[in-house]
Design a protein around this motif. Structure first.
Motif, short mmCIF file in Angstrom:
data_model
loop_
_atom_site.label_atom_id
_atom_site.label_comp_id
_atom_site.label_asym_id
_atom_site.label_seq_id
_atom_site.Cartn_x
_atom_site.Cartn_y
_atom_site.Cartn_z
N SER A 139 0.82 -1.21 0.00
CA SER A 139 0.00 0.00 0.00
C SER A 139 0.86 1.26 0.00
O SER A 139 0.39 2.33 -0.36
CB SER A 139 -0.94 0.01 1.20
N VAL A 140 2.12 1.16 0.42
CA VAL A 140 3.01 2.32 0.48
C VAL A 140 3.68 2.56 -0.87
O VAL A 140 4.02 3.68 -1.21
CB VAL A 140 4.08 2.11 1.57
N ARG A 141 3.85 1.54 -1.67
CA ARG A 141 4.59 1.61 -2.93
C ARG A 141 3.83 2.37 -4.01
O ARG A 141 2.62 2.34 -4.08
CB ARG A 141 4.84 0.21 -3.46
N ALA A 142 4.61 2.99 -4.90
CA ALA A 142 4.04 3.51 -6.14
C ALA A 142 3.87 2.33 -7.09
O ALA A 142 4.62 1.35 -7.01
CB ALA A 142 4.98 4.55 -6.75
N GLY A 143 2.91 2.42 -7.97
CA GLY A 143 2.68 1.33 -8.91
C GLY A 143 2.18 1.86 -10.24
O GLY A 143 1.69 2.99 -10.33
N ALA A 144 2.31 1.03 -11.26
CA ALA A 144 1.86 1.41 -12.59
C ALA A 144 1.50 0.15 -13.36
O ALA A 144 1.89 -0.95 -12.99
CB ALA A 144 2.95 2.18 -13.33
N PHE A 145 0.75 0.34 -14.43
CA PHE A 145 0.52 -0.75 -15.37
C PHE A 145 0.48 -0.16 -16.78
O PHE A 145 0.11 1.00 -16.97
CB PHE A 145 -0.74 -1.55 -15.06
N ARG A 146 0.91 -0.97 -17.72
CA ARG A 146 0.91 -0.53 -19.12
C ARG A 146 -0.51 -0.63 -19.65
O ARG A 146 -1.19 -1.64 -19.46
CB ARG A 146 1.86 -1.40 -19.93
N SER A 147 -0.95 0.43 -20.31
CA SER A 147 -2.30 0.48 -20.86
C SER A 147 -2.26 0.23 -22.36
O SER A 147 -1.32 0.65 -23.05
CB SER A 147 -2.92 1.85 -20.58
N THR A 148 -3.28 -0.42 -22.87
CA THR A 148 -3.43 -0.59 -24.32
C THR A 148 -4.25 0.54 -24.91
O THR A 148 -4.35 0.66 -26.13
CB THR A 148 -4.08 -1.95 -24.64
N ASP A 149 -4.85 1.37 -24.06
CA ASP A 149 -5.63 2.52 -24.53
C ASP A 149 -4.71 3.68 -24.89
O ASP A 149 -3.67 3.86 -24.26
CB ASP A 149 -6.60 2.99 -23.44
N PRO A 150 -5.10 4.48 -25.87
CA PRO A 150 -4.32 5.69 -26.18
C PRO A 150 -4.33 6.65 -24.98
O PRO A 150 -5.30 6.69 -24.21
CB PRO A 150 -5.07 6.31 -27.37
N PHE A 151 -3.27 7.41 -24.84
CA PHE A 151 -3.10 8.35 -23.73
C PHE A 151 -4.33 9.25 -23.56
O PHE A 151 -4.84 9.41 -22.45
CB PHE A 151 -1.85 9.20 -23.99
N ASP A 152 -4.82 9.83 -24.65
CA ASP A 152 -5.93 10.77 -24.57
C ASP A 152 -7.27 10.12 -24.25
O ASP A 152 -8.22 10.81 -23.89
CB ASP A 152 -6.05 11.57 -25.87
#
Length: 192
Positions: free
Chosen positions: A100-113
């Motif tokens: 819960s303390v960590r930063a996290g991310a995931f790669r998206s297949t959706d365009p940025f906008d």
């Protein structure tokens, strides 16, 4: 014995009542506030690292940080790393902190906008202590490390970012970044 309301001075009670929503006011969240920036990070030890920071701080609303400096230690969410021609981002993690303390991310297949909201579930994010590889054109949805918000509440900020350019010779990454400036607000666009 006086009641709790009787103890509030008249002027203070008037200010308190004025701050409460009127019958016609919406009790829901207001308009989303999203900071949109293009930032450039430099990998540590690169030709550009003396002048450019190597990390971004989402809690500090897209602030560029130098994690190797005492003043910025622990004040970042993702740090750029480079090994030869391969670039990666290292998410913030404390040695004793849980996921819960960590930063996290995931790669998206959706365009940025097209990304309008971020998931608020921790399980949606890769909460690794290892760097994850990045490449030009890739889009990510991110969650900041856990920080203090208003009234000392727990705060995560959510963002979307796109890798615009990686320069192997300079050791830099240029990134388009949109971060909601409000704590725990998953909206990533300002309504039109």
């Amino acid at each position: 014995m006086r009641s709790g309301l009787a103890a509030i001075p008249t002027l203070g009670l008037a200010a308190l009542l004025a701050a409460l929503p009127a019958c016609d006011d919406s009790l829901g969240p207001g308009e989303a506030s999203v900071a949109i920036d293009t930032i450039t990070l430099a990998a540590p030890g690169s030709a550009s690292s003396a002048t450019l920071g190597s990390a971004v701080d989402l809690l500090g609303i897209n602030a560029i940080r130098f994690p190797e400096r005492l003043t910025d230690a622990g004040q970042w969410d993702f740090a750029l790393r480079q090994s030869g021609g391969t670039f990666s981002l290292l998410p913030f993690s404390t040695p004793t902190g849980g996921s819960s303390v960590r930063a996290g991310a995931f790669r998206s297949t959706d365009p940025f906008d097209d990304i309008r909201t971020a998931p608020t579930r921790r399980s949606a994010y890769t909460l690794t202590v290892d760097p994850f590889p990045i490449a030009e054109g890739q889009v990510y949805v991110a969650r900041s490390r856990l920080g203090a918000g208003p009234f000392n509440s727990a705060c995560n900020r959510y963002a979307r970012f796109r890798i615009l350019e990686l320069d192997e010779a300079a050791g830099t990454a240029r990134i388009a970044l949109a971060t909601n400036t409000e704590c725990n607000d998953d909206r990533l666009v300002t309504e039109d």
